[in-house]
Structure formats: structure tokens, C-alpha cells
Design a protein around this motif. Sequence first.
Motif, PDB file in Angstrom:
ATOM      1  N   THR A 236      25.367  12.555  68.983  1.00 37.21           N
ATOM      2  CA  THR A 236      25.995  11.803  68.109  1.00 37.21           C
ATOM      3  C   THR A 236      24.925  10.817  67.409  1.00 37.21           C
ATOM      4  O   THR A 236      25.352  10.585  66.335  1.00 37.21           O
ATOM      5  CB  THR A 236      27.152  10.925  68.767  1.00 37.21           C
ATOM      6  N   ARG A 237      24.220  10.197  68.241  1.00 44.89           N
ATOM      7  CA  ARG A 237      23.276   9.305  67.549  1.00 44.89           C
ATOM      8  C   ARG A 237      22.591   9.918  66.426  1.00 44.89           C
ATOM      9  O   ARG A 237      22.321   9.701  65.505  1.00 44.89           O
ATOM     10  CB  ARG A 237      22.308   8.692  68.714  1.00 44.89           C
ATOM     11  N   ARG A 238      22.084  11.231  67.135  1.00 39.66           N
ATOM     12  CA  ARG A 238      21.229  11.985  65.863  1.00 39.66           C
ATOM     13  C   ARG A 238      22.013  12.350  64.874  1.00 39.66           C
ATOM     14  O   ARG A 238      21.550  12.377  63.780  1.00 39.66           O
ATOM     15  CB  ARG A 238      20.729  13.327  66.779  1.00 39.66           C
ATOM     16  N   GLY A 239      22.991  12.876  64.961  1.00 46.01           N
ATOM     17  CA  GLY A 239      23.709  13.521  63.853  1.00 46.01           C
ATOM     18  C   GLY A 239      24.091  12.369  62.737  1.00 46.01           C
ATOM     19  O   GLY A 239      24.147  12.502  61.659  1.00 46.01           O
ATOM     20  N   ASN A 240      24.455  11.108  63.389  1.00 48.22           N
ATOM     21  CA  ASN A 240      24.782   9.988  62.642  1.00 48.22           C
ATOM     22  C   ASN A 240      23.473   9.629  61.589  1.00 48.22           C
ATOM     23  O   ASN A 240      23.369   9.163  60.536  1.00 48.22           O
ATOM     24  CB  ASN A 240      25.363   8.829  63.396  1.00 48.22           C
ATOM     25  N   ALA A 241      22.300   9.483  62.472  1.00 48.22           N
ATOM     26  CA  ALA A 241      20.832   9.454  61.891  1.00 48.22           C
ATOM     27  C   ALA A 241      20.962  10.332  60.769  1.00 48.22           C
ATOM     28  O   ALA A 241      20.425   9.961  59.350  1.00 48.22           O
ATOM     29  CB  ALA A 241      20.001   9.571  62.849  1.00 48.22           C
TER      30      ALA A 241
ATOM     31  N   LEU B  37      29.715  17.431  64.410  1.00 51.64           N
ATOM     32  CA  LEU B  37      29.909  17.597  65.889  1.00 51.64           C
ATOM     33  C   LEU B  37      30.952  18.671  66.084  1.00 51.64           C
ATOM     34  O   LEU B  37      31.913  18.288  65.850  1.00 51.64           O
ATOM     35  CB  LEU B  37      29.994  16.099  66.524  1.00 51.64           C
TER      36      LEU B  37
ATOM     37  N   ASP C 152      26.312  12.336  73.554  1.00 54.14           N
ATOM     38  CA  ASP C 152      26.127  10.853  72.848  1.00 54.14           C
ATOM     39  C   ASP C 152      24.681  10.844  72.313  1.00 54.14           C
ATOM     40  O   ASP C 152      24.613  10.277  71.097  1.00 54.14           O
ATOM     41  CB  ASP C 152      26.270   9.857  73.942  1.00 54.14           C
TER      42      ASP C 152
ATOM     43  N   LEU D 242      25.880  20.087  68.168  1.00 49.91           N
ATOM     44  CA  LEU D 242      25.618  19.622  66.675  1.00 49.91           C
ATOM     45  C   LEU D 242      25.351  20.639  65.740  1.00 49.91           C
ATOM     46  O   LEU D 242      24.188  21.363  66.133  1.00 49.91           O
ATOM     47  CB  LEU D 242      24.647  18.621  66.984  1.00 49.91           C
TER      48      LEU D 242
END
Lengths: 93, 416, 187, 1003
Positions: free
Chosen positions: B131-136, B146, B128, B172
Motif C-alpha cells: 500500500t505504501r509502495r502503490g501510493n508512492a 491493490l 501495508d 499490487l
Amino acid sequence: MLILHPLLGLRDAQEFTYLGDASIIDRPDGLTEPEAFHDYLYLRDNPAGVHKELWFHEQGDRSWLVVTRNTVTHEILGAELARDYARGRGRSR
Amino acid sequence: MKYSALRVFREALTGHKGWTPAWRDPDPQPSYDIVVVGGGGHGLATAFYLAKEFGQARIAVLEKGWIGGGNAGRNTTIIRSNYLLDGNQPFYEFSMKLWEGLEQDLNYNAMVSQRGILNLFHTDAQRDAYTRRGNAMILHGADAELLDRSQVRKMYPFLNFDHARFPIKGGLLQRRAGTARHDAVAWGYARGADQRGVDIIQNCAVTGFRIVNGRVLGVETTRGYIGAIKVGVAVAGSSSRVMAAAGMRLPIESHVLQAFVTEGLKPVIDGVLTFGAGHFYVSQSDKGGLVFGGDIDGYNSYAQRGNMAVVEDVAEGGMALMPMIGRARLLRTWGGIMDMSMDGSPFIDRTPVQGLYFNGGWCYGGFKATPASGFCFAHLLARDEPHPTAVAYRLDRFRRGAMIDEKGQGAQPNLH
Amino acid sequence: MASHRLKPLSALGREFLAVESIGPVTVAEVMDVALASLAARRGQEAVVGAAAAQAGIPLPPPGRAEVGAVCGAFWVSPEMWFLEAPFATHEDVVAHLRPVFGEAASITEQTDAWARLNVTGPLGPLFERLCNLDLGRFEPGSATRTVIEHVGCYAIRRAPERMTVLGPRSMAGSLHHALTVAARSVA
Amino acid sequence: MNQALRQTEGFVADLPQAALGPSQVQRVGAGLVDRSRTLSFTFDGRAYAGHPGDTLASALLANGVRLMGRSFKYHRPRSVIASSSEEPNALVELRSGARAEPNTRATVVELWDGLEARSQNRWPSLAFDALGVNDFVSPFLTAGFYYKTFMWPAAFWEKLYEPVIRRAAGLGRLSTEADPDAYDKGFLHCDLLVIGAGPSGLMAALTAGRAGARVILCDEDFLLGGRLNAETLAVGGQAGTDWARAAVAELAALPNVRMMPRTTVVGAFDHGVFAAVERVADHVAAPLAGKPRQILWRITARRSVLAAGAIERPIAFRDNDRPGVMLAGAVRAYLNRWGVAAGRRVALFVNNEDGLRTARDLDARGVDVVAVIDARPEGERLPGIRHLKGAVVTGTAGRLGLTGITVRDAQGREERVACDVLGVSGGWNPTVALTSHHSARPVWEEGIAAFVPSLDGPKGLGVAGAAAGALSTHGALATGAARAAEALEDLGFRVSSVDLPEAEDAPVRLRPLWHVSGTGRAWVDFQNDVTVKDIKLAHQENFRSVEHLKRYTTLGMATDQGKTSNVTALAVMAELTGKGIPETGTTMFRPPYTPVSMGVLAGRSRDEGFKPTRLTPSHKWAREQGAVFVEVGMWLRAQWFPRPGETTWRESVDREVLATRKGVGVCDVTTLGKIDVQGTDAGAFLDRVYANTFSTLPVGKVRYGLMLREDGHVMDDGTTARLGEHEYVMTTTTANAVAVFRHLEFCRQCLWPDLDVQLVSTTEAWAQVSVAGPNARRLLERVVDGDISDAAFPTMACGNVTVCGGLRARLFRISFSGELAYEIAVPARYGDALIRELMAQGKDLGATPYGTEALGVLRVEKGHVAGGELNGQSTALNMGLGRMVSRKKDSIGMVLSQREELVREDGLRLVGVRPVDPTAVLKGGSHFVALDKEAVAANDDGWLTSVVHSPHLGHQIALGYLRNGAARMGERLRVVNLLAKTEVEVEIVSPHFIDPEGERLRG
């Protein structure tokens, strides 16, 4: 590295956890202005040379020590119990 | 002199007599418009972009030893822009874009190689967080993917999937990340700056600043006084020492970070891998050595060497992740001095002294930042206002509570 | 002690304790010792010392373990000791100690916090593969905290060929594994 | 063609495989090998024979095999040049399969029966290597050529150029299988560590051993004695080897001396800590079962003596890398120690006296010494040998092996001399590596034209013998004894004066000669193919500092770490700059002294044993229930308990959640940190470490506590119970237990040293079980001995109780799930029995075990923060707990939590999230974006921290941090997951999804 523990003699530094500059003992009064806390928490002399610093004997007797160490040569010049050092800096209750 | 395949061919046939120095060794002039203190990657890049992008002239770079002899040549050569926070991501993405055009910019092959970086995760919580980082990253215009366990296994079948203490659940991936030849980056910027008239002055240590009425007039050096209208300091590893000469205390501690390389081996690892359950990251150089590193040693140090604990810790992480490396041999270790800042993020800012500017606090992430750091510092020096991607890198951010703390560790530099 | 109906399980998850012999070394898990921490309260060090002396409880100096009439003890921290007593008679060890020290000390049960492994045999060759202890200088009566394969432990040398290792209960399996693998390696 | 090449150019024609013993055509004496036993081995698939005491290199030479490898860049054919660990050329792949070991120096491989070795970096064969073509295009492949080209078009680097370069990279191949061998680590302590067991090391060890000091003597060789084993010198009136044997025997008999052959000290670290690698089983096919292949020793030495000897250096001249050009000392070592004549017609090229020993020894053994080319015009000539004074070697001939050399005499006349081996001695470099591991730079000593250790090397480390520049045997013995005596006296030992055995003390008489100028390529770094020309080019392009030179040319970066090349390169650069060698720079060495396997550095920490595993008290029971386990830090916790018929984890988790909300759930929560806080100031202490107040908490009550870091961010949270007037027990999160304890000790010892407060961890002492759900009390009433009615034991009550007929226990009425809930703790040994008892007693109440997944669902439904929200970046205000931070008292973090950016009204706030479409799937880590805005950074409004499926509500729910979240209740937003290219429309709601009024937990 080996740290000369004041109670236990030479101990491997791997038994300790490092915190940083012993100036973190000189905490301002807790109801004071943020500026004093800023300088206390964030600014460092960061000397290339003799440095007083806090090490916690985590895998040992759980004493916090103030170790005097040269950051250029790593030579250790002394170590004392942090509570004694803190008292010497006027800390009490 | 322009480098090209044709030139290499011609020189080969004529005994290589035509090659000229990659940069000159001029004596310092009495004064410059801009003096950059520090001949590492960041300082040299600053000078290069000042001359190339910001139309500045009369620039000198002062280096106490040999250019690129500090952290520019003591890192693990990784470039990436996989940051989480708003203060960081645009800057590192800007850096990545500069990396992508670097060779043509410099006419120097710094071997920027976008073979990808894969950050492995081992728990749902780490997934998670990634995921937050990849989206950022994507929100900021960078690339991120991912991968699940089977996709990771396909990419790196030799990882420890069957006997792992912490099972690999995915990773990631940033495909545009990779590595660059670290020394060549410093040399390429030096050559590029030199060609544009910058004086690169080696063996010239700055010993003090001449400051009158709150304004800097120049620097005292081991080769005499050098006047300057503006002075930019980019001496990561020595920041506290140098800025103390200007009367400043910094939110920085100096720590040693070790890195390691094995004997040369036939290629087995294509990209960069980081182990999310131990302190270990690895890539394989173009010469075949496995290059890896881990945590900083953890105590304040100005000695460019570390101790055994970290060597063993890193090896344990390596063996846990890739038990095939048991018979690879560690060939060389080295240590660099990191400016570890109080939130793990850097500074590119004015100082209370007029005309004096500061660039530092790169922690162990300075190499990948080199192009953008130089560009943004040049921007600040030339225009007196921060580059849009570096507005967060202010020295007063702790006063305001605007920390850029990627790891969420608080004001303890050795944990960043 | 009231006779409750719950059956104990050892730290290694055993209902019956086992002794393993590997070459000249034996490793045995035991659970017949009750353990409590004793920490003198601020300014009460002398009171605690006197009370202990009167009760026959040794309070050894740093790095040492001693055996007393009722309790054994080893030093763990400044003004703090771990006291050992037979489990059969002292299961509620805090209740036994509280009257001795009253409000002069903080006493906390530690019995099940630690897995207890007794190691007998030639200790030197075994422990030099396990932890950074200078066995040559760690004569009987020595006690220290040390690290065995990432597990923080107490090592107490009872005799030239007998060592007690206390490890965190949750890591008993890992600690036991480390000891037996090393024993096989040097056997 | 290969066959033909070998026969015409190779050194010895092919021999039939059957001819094992007699095939050792170059074995001219016994040396120190055991010729009564024969060992067979293979190299590139061909079988050969050797003897115990051989190295792979000596055995190959004995069999007339010279071609052993290929260089890195030009793929030049190479043979062994040295007899020890400095060897740059003879690298082989040893063993096979998972045990294949690339880049192994043949000079340090102790022969065993059945050894298999293969050459590397060649295709298709060693004798014919296709990439040998690189040698013909070498004018294009000079130092740094790649920086100047391969830039156009930009995309071609990754696609074309680099793949080609990478394919050519490296020497040996790494097996992609897991290393099957075990490695050990160990720790040793001594008064004196002696590094190297040559004459000086043996003398140092004898001096210290006889004085009663605890001594450790390490040597990388399997045969102690060092250079004495390679010489015909006398010591104390006997053969040097015999003296060494006697010294070793005496030391072995001393109980205070530990002898460690096959052990290389690879690093000198701070304060007398050394790393050493013992190769326990590298001289056998495979380690015995349960035994390690190698051991990493960490040696803590009060004092140390470095007696590591010296390494001979080559002289650079045209084509000086042909197989057959060797170091003169190595030629002598092969002859004297291994009884092997490296060639039949041997020439020598020397600039110092030592090289002449080789000529004498070869001559005495009847090997044809065809000429001694002596760069020194002065001095005496060797009798009976053609000794050319003032002459140099200007080139070599041969392809896969040396066939002759070109010699230029003092008058400048050139002649061709036929020979198959050329022994070269350019002088000796003291092995100073360990002395510079602490960054001390060695200093130049003109007399021997070499770097010797500086005086500011590692504290407590003395240097003796050749390592200190004392190159004679007498010098070695004398300095060995002296350094040991000094160290011992320093430590307070009484050292009786030592009788030094008599030994040669010949002068060095060296005339520095680094390279012979001329056309063609003269190699300085053999493995990496760095020639004098490359150094000249580096100089021409201004890469003049030693560091630039090394990095630009890759000199000294090969697996030999520059042992035979660095000083020569420096000298060549000094010539070019016109400065002296010391002004040009020094050579620095960093650990390790020789390459060290990754396996031994990791020791036993690998695979499942990478880190210890922590098991909960109910682990055995949970395993019996078929639980699926999950790593939480080092703990293994039950994640869920699948039941027969359940096919997905969601089914199990939903059942566990519903069972808890309807009946009663049971969960082992032992992993939470528990810290016993006692003392008359315990309450005051807690007031300072928690943002909220604890001194006012009544005895017998529990309170939720929020702990800040000094920077005002949340450090941890948990409940703290007051069990007595001066006795509290604090709980921490599982993840932060250690850090919180450390922090509390810091506060106690460093900030307020006179507060009366004592701390001790009790995490492991108690097995703690959560019992939650409407039937929780009914279940516990069957287990707890006393009255726990709501009146007797209200919400947030705690106390000591007994269970199951008298077992002491602690009961806390606290709830993470929002249900009527308790945590009950018993001594850990009874944890297993307690949970079985609860399950048995609760059968009719619907008692159901639940794991961490259900725990997560229950707490998200209730809006309690945990891991995803406690990320080290959040504040109390972010979590909606801002009012918990008391401004009236001094507590850690209070002041800085009030900084402007941390108290922004529009900052991040914890919110609840509900998908508008109840069937939609949310992903943790997705970001909030307004419905009408583009998904770019400027519109990034926060992210989802925790996502679960709520069986209670029948759809997914989530917690998240949303910008200005408190003011946005009821707003609809998108959550985007750009990684999966999905987005879901959501509604922002209160994070309290169930029972916001808290009716249930009071139940």
C-alpha cells in the motif's frame, strides 16, 4: 559448489551463507572518521579472478570461513577459519 | 531504410533482396566527440539519444563482443515502474513513458507489451508495504492498483489458493508494466543510432583510459587508441574491471543471476506475476515459453552460469505458486553478471576524472531502465548536469548517507 | 529433581510416544535424553579437556560422536560439543555439568531445543532421498549437521542401521513428515 | 476431405481398429522388443499395438503412422526424424487431464499398455491444420519480420497484433490443473560418474567397477548399450548387443556399481556436482501410491566420464522436412533395435561412410533400398545397390508423406526417384553439451568436420567415445577404458590393464556437406522452421555472429535445443561470411541437456510442504481453543482466539486487548529469538553489538537493546537479560533471529576473535509466555514458587525461578504492552502444560489468551516499534531513539549513523496518528500530505507504518514516519490512500497513546 572446510572436509556450498569480500574483516577503529568507514563498508575491489571471501557455515558448524575462490572459474583454492585469518590480520579483542 | 508493413509485403514478393544491414560495421575513426563504452542496451540507448535528443555528432559505441550480447539479452524482459523510493520512482516512470513510445521512436517493433505485473502479497504486513509502495507510485504519476484475494483469483484462477503454505491475500498490480523483446531493444537502438551516424564498433574491447592531468583524452582498445572529448562507460557486469583501469574502486560487486525458460506452451499466463513468499517471478513469452527467475546465486562471480541451488529454489517457488507447471519442462537456463550495488540502486554520474562518466550498478533491474538510463546518461554527457529524474544516482551518496535502499538490506549487495 | 505438577508434551505434540514402521524402516520420537551445549571459554580448552577426561565425558573431534560412561557427546563447532545424558537422571543437565567444568566452560541447556527421532533400518536408500550425506563414508560414530527438506538437523549414526536425527523442536512435524514420506517412497 | 487426403497422400491407408497385431505392417523383425507381449495404445484417439521395448515413435512407425506433428511457425506436417532425445518433430501430448504432458518426444516415450497420446499445434486435425495457411504466406513470415511491422497505431500491439501472435504461440497445452504426481530429490556420491552406457560408457564403468571404485552409470535410455543396440556390429567376437548385455550383467553384480537407466544427466555444475533426472514412473500410466514420478539426483562425483555418444546431423535441401525424411542412423536404429522398417522403398543421402551401414542393414533385411545418393565422388560403391557417387538430393515430393525425391547426379542431371523414406546422414556431432556447461567452448576438428570437447571443460570430467570424436566402436571402447583408468589413477586406485574386446575401427571418410543450394526452402531447424534462407537474410541484415543469428532467427531455441541444427547453421553462416567455421563461432550449451520437468526440480517442496512449518509449544492448546493462526515467517502463531458469538475478528481482538488491560492476558512469545551469550567478555561484546551499553547492567536485570547495522540503520531490537556475571540471554525479533545470530558470530569470529564469548541459540529450548495486565503478578504468584513481589522482583528484573512445585524456569519482568507484565519461560516440553496451568489458575483473575493481533494493538497503543517500523530503512533517530546510540564507545554502526543525511533535523520521525473523526478508517501504507497541498510526490510527508483499532480509546490509532515529525505535534494533516481513493484528516500526536508516564507497568 563444494567448499573444503578446514575441519569438516568437502561440504556443499548450500550449507553456507555468503557475506562477501573478506576485507570486511579489516574494520576501522570504531571511533575513527566516517571516511575510513565509508571506504571499508562500501568500496570493493570486486576482482575478476582470485577473491578472498567470507562464508558462514550456517547449516553446519557455524564457523565463518575465509574462502579463496576464483570468481571467473569458481575454482576454490583454499579455505581457513575466519578467526585464524582475522588474527593474522592483527585482529584480537 | 524505414520498416513498415508495406515494406515487408514488397520484400516478400521480391525475394527479400532489398533488406540492408540493420547497422553498419565501420572501422573506428581516430577520435570522436563522445565515446560510449559498452554496446549493451544502455550504451546503445545512450548513443541513440545523444544523437537524436541532444544534437550530438561524432559518437562511437565500443563493444568488446557483439552488441546486446551481455545482460541486454540475458534478462527476463520485464518492464515496470513499481518502485517505492523517491530516488527511484520518477526515473523508472520516465523509463516507462519512453517504453510506451519506443517503437515509434525507433521504427522498430521491440514488442513492448503492457500486460501488467502483479506482485502477490501473503501477509497483512506485506499488504501495508505494498500500500505504501502503490501510493508512492501514484504520487509520482505512475499507475497502481491493490487487488484483494478474490480479484487475484479472478485474474489467475490457476494459482495455488487451496493448498498454499503461504496463502495469497492479494496483490499490487501495475497494468502499464509488462515485457519487451529484449534483443530487439538492443537492435532497435543500434539501428536507430546507426541511422543517425553513430559508429557501432563491435569486437573492440577497451583496455585502458588515457588520462592526463585528471582529464580523459581517449581510450586504449584492442583496435588501437581512440581519442574522445568525453567517455561514458556503461558496461554493467564489467563496471569494476573497466573503472579500475581509470583508478576507481566502486561500491559494486559482480554477481550471477540465472533465468529460465520452459518449452513453448499455449498461452496460460497473461501478465507478469511475482510470488511474495518465495523467490519466483514468471511471465509467458510471445513464443509460449514460461520465462522465470528468482534470486541471484549470491556469491561474487564473473562466470555467466549458476548452480543448482537457485534452480531448485526457483522451481520450488514456482510449484508452490502454480502447481500446474509440474509437467512443464525447463528448456534453457542462462546466467548474467549483475552489477550489484551497495544499496541496490544504480549510478549515473560524473567521476573524479574530468570527461569520464559512469553508468552502472543496475543490479538485476537494468533492462527496464534501458530507455531512461540511455536518455539520462546522454543528458549528463551532453549537458554535464544530471537529468532531473536521475539526480539521486550519485556515487557519493554513501558518504552523505543518502542511500536508495528499496529492500532495506544495508550494504550487502547480494541481499538486494 | 523436585516433582512439579506440569506434564510434558513431546515435540510432535504427543503425550505418549509412538513408533512408526514403514517397510523395513522405523521412525521413533524419543524424549529421554537430556542435552546441553558445552563451549570452552577462551584459553580454557585444555582445562575443559582435562575436566571432561576426569569426569568420563568424551569430547570427540570434528564430525564425530562418542559414548562415555556418564555422557555421550558429539562435536558441533570449534571448541563446542553437545553432551547427551539420560533425562531421567539428568533433567537439569546444566546443574550436573557446571561442577565438572566450573568457569572454564559455557554450558547451556539444549534438551528441548531439539526434537529427537531415532531411525532404524536400511539407512542408505532412505537418507539418500533426504539429505546430502555420503552414507558410504558416514560410518557409525559420525555426527554432522545436515539439511533435510529445508530443516537444519544433526544426524548421528549410532550403528549401521541406526541413526539419530535431531531437528529444531518447532519443526518436528515437518521433519517427521519428511522422514516418513521418504520412507514410504523407498519402501 | 481429410479422409481423402490420408488415403491418397498418407503412407498407409486407414486400417480397421480391430486389426491390432497384424496392423504392425512395418514390423519386419523382432529387434530387441518382446513380441510375445502386445501393448495397446492410442494416438489421436485411434488404437494401435506395440510391444514391450518399443518407444511411442517405434510403435507408430511399426503401425505405418508417419504423420506425428506440426512445426511451430508454418504448421508443416512432420514425422519423426530421430530415434533418441534429439528429436525435433515428433512431439506429442501424453496422457490426459491433470497428467497431460505437452511437448513429449515420441522417441523417448517407453510404450506401456493403455498409453494415450495426441498430436499438438494443429486444428482441427493433424492431417488438416487450418494454420497450415501460414506455410503459404511464409514469404511474409521470414526471420524477424515482426520487428519491422505491427507498429502502427501504437495501441494496436496489445489490442490486436499481440493477441493474435500469442494465440498462435507454443506447441502443446499445459493442463491448468495441479500436477497430481509426487517428485523426489536425492543425493548420491561416487568416485566415478559415467554418463552414457554405450560401448565407451560400459567400458569405463567396467574398468572402474573392477578396480573397486564407487561407480554410478547413468543412461537416459531404458535399455543400456547405447548405439550397440541399434547396430549389427560385433564386439569381442559376439554381437554387440550380446556384449552389452554381458557387460551390464557383470556391472549389475558388482556391489560398488550403481546402474541408473532412464536417468539423464542434465547439468554439470561446479566442483563435480551433477544433476540427473531419473524417470521412475514415466513408462507406466501413473506412479504407484506414495512413489515419485521422477527423482532429481544431485550427484557429487570425484571424477566423471562423459560417454554420451554423438548425434547425427541432417543435410539441408529443398523441402527436406517432409514426413519420411529421417536421419540415416535412426532408420537403422528402428530396423535393428525395434525391428521396424521405416519405409518400404528407402533412399539414402549420405556424405560419410556411416550412412552406408543403413543401406547394408536394410538390404540385408530385405527392405528395398532404391538408391544411395552419396555426395562423395570418391570411394567404393556398395555392391548390389544403386549407389550414385557425387550426387545430391535437390528436393522432395509428397504432402503428408514423402513420395519421392529429386536427385542431381555428378553430371548435373536431375532425376526423380520414388521412395517413401529418405535416410540422411551429414555426419555426426559429438554430444559435447555437458563439457560446455562451465562455459568452455568446443573446438573444431576438421577430420570429422565437427566440434569436439575443449580441454578446459569441467575439472575432473573426461570425455570418451563418440562424445570425444572417437566415432568407431573400437575408439569408443578404448577411450572409455582409458578415461576411466586415468580418473582412477588420479584418485589413487590401482587399475589393472583391461583387455579391450575386438571391434570395428572403420574410418569416417566424410566430405562436409551442409546444404544443397537451390531454390525453395531448406530446413535447418525443423521445429522452429528456420531455413537456409533465413540464415541468409540474417547475414544480409548483419546478424552475423552466432548469438545474433540464433536470436534473430530463433534457431536452436526450440525444445530440441538445437541438437540437430546448430552446427549446420553455423556452417551455412561460415559459407556466407567466407570465414572458416571455427572463426565464425562455436555452439554453446547450457543446462539442462534435455528439458526437465518443473515438478522434479521442486521435489517435495510444494503445497503446504513448500517450507517447513514451525509450531509454538502452545500450538496444540491454541488449536483446542479454536485459535485462528497466521504465518509469521515460517511460524504459525495464534492470531486471535474467537469465542462463541463473536462474528468479526475485531470483536475478538478488542476483547483480548481490553481483558489484558483490565485483568490479565496470556500470549505465547516463544517465537522471539533467544541467544545465550556467555563468557568473561560477554558484556564487552554486547557493548559493541548494541548501540547502547550492557556491561553496566546489573546481574538480575533486563535492558532494552538497539542493534544497528554497520551502515547505521537499525538491524534489530529486543531485550537482553543478565542472568549471571558472565551470562546474558538476548532476545531478537522473530523475523531477524537467524540474521542476528549470524551477525553475532561474524562479530565474534571475524572482528574480535580473542574476546571470550560463546554463543548458542536457545530459541526452541524454552517455551516463553507473556503474562500482562494488572493481575499479572497475582496470577504468577500462583504459579511461581518464590517471592515475586514488586520489592523482590521490580520492573526490569529477571532471574531463575521454579514454577509449579519445582520446575526450573526463567522470569523476566518486561512489558511490550505497557502493562504490568512478565515473560516466563520453562523447558519447551512443559510449555503446553504451563499455559494450561496459567489459564486454569487465572480463571478468577480474568486470564485471557491473546494473539498476535491483540499484541499488535497493545504495542501500538504504547508506541513500541515493531515490523512496520523496523523496515531496514530506518534509523534510531527516525524511531525517536537517537539518544540510545552511545557516542562514547565503539559499537557497530555508530560512526556511519552520524552521516549528514541520516541526522537531518527535518528527517522522518516516528509519530502517533489519530483520526480527527473518531469513526474514520485508516489504512497502513497511506501517505501524509498537508491539508492544503496536492497529493503529489513533492508533498509526500511520510506514511503510516502500523494501524490498529484501539478499544481503549475507541477509535483507530496509528504509528507513522513523518517528515520533521518531532516538530509537528498537534498538527493536522491528511493521510491519503490513493489506491482506494480515500483520505482521512488526522492529528499528529505522541506515539504513546496510553499511560505515557509508565504508571501501569510499574503497578
